[in-house]
Design a protein around this motif. Structure first.
Motif, mmCIF file in Angstrom:
data_model
loop_
_atom_site.group_PDB
_atom_site.id
_atom_site.type_symbol
_atom_site.label_atom_id
_atom_site.label_comp_id
_atom_site.label_asym_id
_atom_site.label_seq_id
_atom_site.Cartn_x
_atom_site.Cartn_y
_atom_site.Cartn_z
ATOM 1 N N ARG A 83 0.856 -1.182 0.000
ATOM 2 C CA ARG A 83 0.000 0.000 0.000
ATOM 3 C C ARG A 83 0.895 1.236 0.000
ATOM 4 N N TYR A 84 0.375 2.317 -0.548
ATOM 5 C CA TYR A 84 1.120 3.565 -0.579
ATOM 6 C C TYR A 84 0.863 4.356 0.698
ATOM 7 N N SER A 85 1.925 4.853 1.292
ATOM 8 C CA SER A 85 1.840 5.711 2.473
ATOM 9 C C SER A 85 2.180 7.136 2.060
ATOM 10 N N GLY A 86 1.232 8.041 2.239
ATOM 11 C CA GLY A 86 1.485 9.442 1.950
ATOM 12 C C GLY A 86 2.511 10.035 2.906
ATOM 13 N N THR A 87 2.546 9.549 4.123
ATOM 14 C CA THR A 87 3.500 10.043 5.106
ATOM 15 C C THR A 87 4.929 9.705 4.707
ATOM 16 N N LEU A 88 5.148 8.440 4.337
ATOM 17 C CA LEU A 88 6.495 8.014 3.955
ATOM 18 C C LEU A 88 6.788 8.229 2.471
ATOM 19 N N ARG A 89 5.732 8.522 1.703
ATOM 20 C CA ARG A 89 5.850 8.723 0.252
ATOM 21 C C ARG A 89 6.460 7.518 -0.443
ATOM 22 N N GLU A 90 6.001 6.352 -0.030
ATOM 23 C CA GLU A 90 6.444 5.107 -0.668
ATOM 24 C C GLU A 90 5.406 4.022 -0.397
ATOM 25 N N ALA A 91 5.445 2.997 -1.210
ATOM 26 C CA ALA A 91 4.581 1.833 -0.997
ATOM 27 C C ALA A 91 5.391 0.773 -0.262
ATOM 28 N N TYR A 92 4.725 0.067 0.627
ATOM 29 C CA TYR A 92 5.386 -1.022 1.340
ATOM 30 C C TYR A 92 4.344 -2.042 1.774
ATOM 31 N N MET A 93 4.811 -3.254 2.100
ATOM 32 C CA MET A 93 3.933 -4.328 2.542
ATOM 33 C C MET A 93 3.323 -3.923 3.874
ATOM 34 N N SER A 94 1.999 -4.035 3.953
ATOM 35 C CA SER A 94 1.322 -3.582 5.164
ATOM 36 C C SER A 94 0.054 -4.378 5.414
ATOM 37 N N ASN A 95 -0.421 -4.245 6.623
ATOM 38 C CA ASN A 95 -1.708 -4.795 7.025
ATOM 39 C C ASN A 95 -2.739 -3.696 6.790
ATOM 40 N N GLY A 96 -3.943 -4.090 6.437
ATOM 41 C CA GLY A 96 -5.006 -3.105 6.256
ATOM 42 C C GLY A 96 -6.157 -3.406 7.189
ATOM 43 N N CYS A 97 -7.029 -2.454 7.348
ATOM 44 C CA CYS A 97 -8.233 -2.649 8.139
ATOM 45 C C CYS A 97 -9.070 -3.743 7.480
ATOM 46 N N TYR A 98 -9.530 -4.716 8.258
ATOM 47 C CA TYR A 98 -10.281 -5.820 7.664
ATOM 48 C C TYR A 98 -11.666 -5.382 7.216
ATOM 49 N N ARG A 99 -12.116 -4.222 7.629
ATOM 50 C CA ARG A 99 -13.429 -3.719 7.198
ATOM 51 C C ARG A 99 -13.330 -2.834 5.959
ATOM 52 N N CYS A 100 -12.357 -1.886 5.951
ATOM 53 C CA CYS A 100 -12.314 -0.905 4.854
ATOM 54 C C CYS A 100 -11.034 -0.951 4.034
ATOM 55 N N ASP A 101 -10.078 -1.791 4.403
ATOM 56 C CA ASP A 101 -8.809 -1.963 3.687
ATOM 57 C C ASP A 101 -7.879 -0.750 3.790
ATOM 58 N N ALA A 102 -8.152 0.170 4.714
ATOM 59 C CA ALA A 102 -7.262 1.327 4.899
ATOM 60 C C ALA A 102 -5.908 0.853 5.440
ATOM 61 N N LEU A 103 -4.881 1.560 5.071
ATOM 62 C CA LEU A 103 -3.530 1.248 5.514
ATOM 63 C C LEU A 103 -3.431 1.307 7.039
ATOM 64 N N VAL A 104 -2.861 0.266 7.621
ATOM 65 C CA VAL A 104 -2.440 0.300 9.021
ATOM 66 C C VAL A 104 -0.935 0.529 8.924
ATOM 67 N N GLY A 105 -0.518 1.756 9.116
ATOM 68 C CA GLY A 105 0.853 2.161 8.819
ATOM 69 C C GLY A 105 1.908 1.630 9.765
ATOM 70 N N ALA A 106 3.146 1.800 9.338
ATOM 71 C CA ALA A 106 4.299 1.330 10.102
ATOM 72 C C ALA A 106 4.345 1.963 11.491
ATOM 73 N N HIS A 107 3.896 3.206 11.609
ATOM 74 C CA HIS A 107 3.888 3.874 12.910
ATOM 75 C C HIS A 107 3.018 3.102 13.903
ATOM 76 N N PHE A 108 1.838 2.679 13.466
ATOM 77 C CA PHE A 108 0.939 1.935 14.347
ATOM 78 C C PHE A 108 1.448 0.532 14.608
ATOM 79 N N GLU A 109 2.079 -0.086 13.609
ATOM 80 C CA GLU A 109 2.666 -1.405 13.822
ATOM 81 C C GLU A 109 3.763 -1.334 14.872
ATOM 82 N N HIS A 110 4.529 -0.253 14.846
ATOM 83 C CA HIS A 110 5.606 -0.087 15.821
ATOM 84 C C HIS A 110 5.030 -0.081 17.236
ATOM 85 N N ASP A 111 3.896 0.612 17.436
ATOM 86 C CA ASP A 111 3.250 0.636 18.746
ATOM 87 C C ASP A 111 2.801 -0.760 19.168
#
Length: 109
Positions: A45-73
């Motif tokens: 998925r593309y991250s506007g914050t990082l300005r790059e696409a990377y492998m990520s988990n998405g919300c199982y309801r809406c497919d929105a990016l669950v970003g690296a920042h939240f994964e870190h938490d």
């Protein structure tokens, strides 16, 4: 979601962004996650914050990016194990662990 391989006393960790750099290993891991879990699709998925696409988990309801920042938490706060499985420490695993976590000695423990 992250991966925490252990070999004897040695430990390593990979988040999805890092594991995405190793497609063969990512495939091994994804095959072992139970399909009944409420996980969003794991894909690039593309991250506007990082300005790059990377492998990520998405919300199982809406497919929105669950970003690296939240994964870190999650890395430091959640202890829920999604799946536990053995792996063979192949050359590909050794290279990935070495590339992401530095070189450490292998031994029989």
């Amino acid at each position: 979601m992250f991966l925490h391989p252990r070999v004897g006393p040695h430990e390593s960790q990979f988040d999805l962004r890092t594991l995405g750099k190793h497609p063969e290993l990512l495939s091994q891991v994804l095959r072992r996650i139970p399909p009944t879990l409420h996980l969003g699709e794991i894909k690039s998925r593309y991250s506007g914050t990082l300005r790059e696409a990377y492998m990520s988990n998405g919300c199982y309801r809406c497919d929105a990016l669950v970003g690296a920042h939240f994964e870190h938490d999650v890395w430091y706060s959640e202890n829920q194990i999604l799946a536990r499985f053995p792996i063979t420490i192949s050359c590909v695993w050794q290279e990935a662990i070495g590339a992401e976590n530095g070189s450490f000695g292998w031994g029989i423990h």
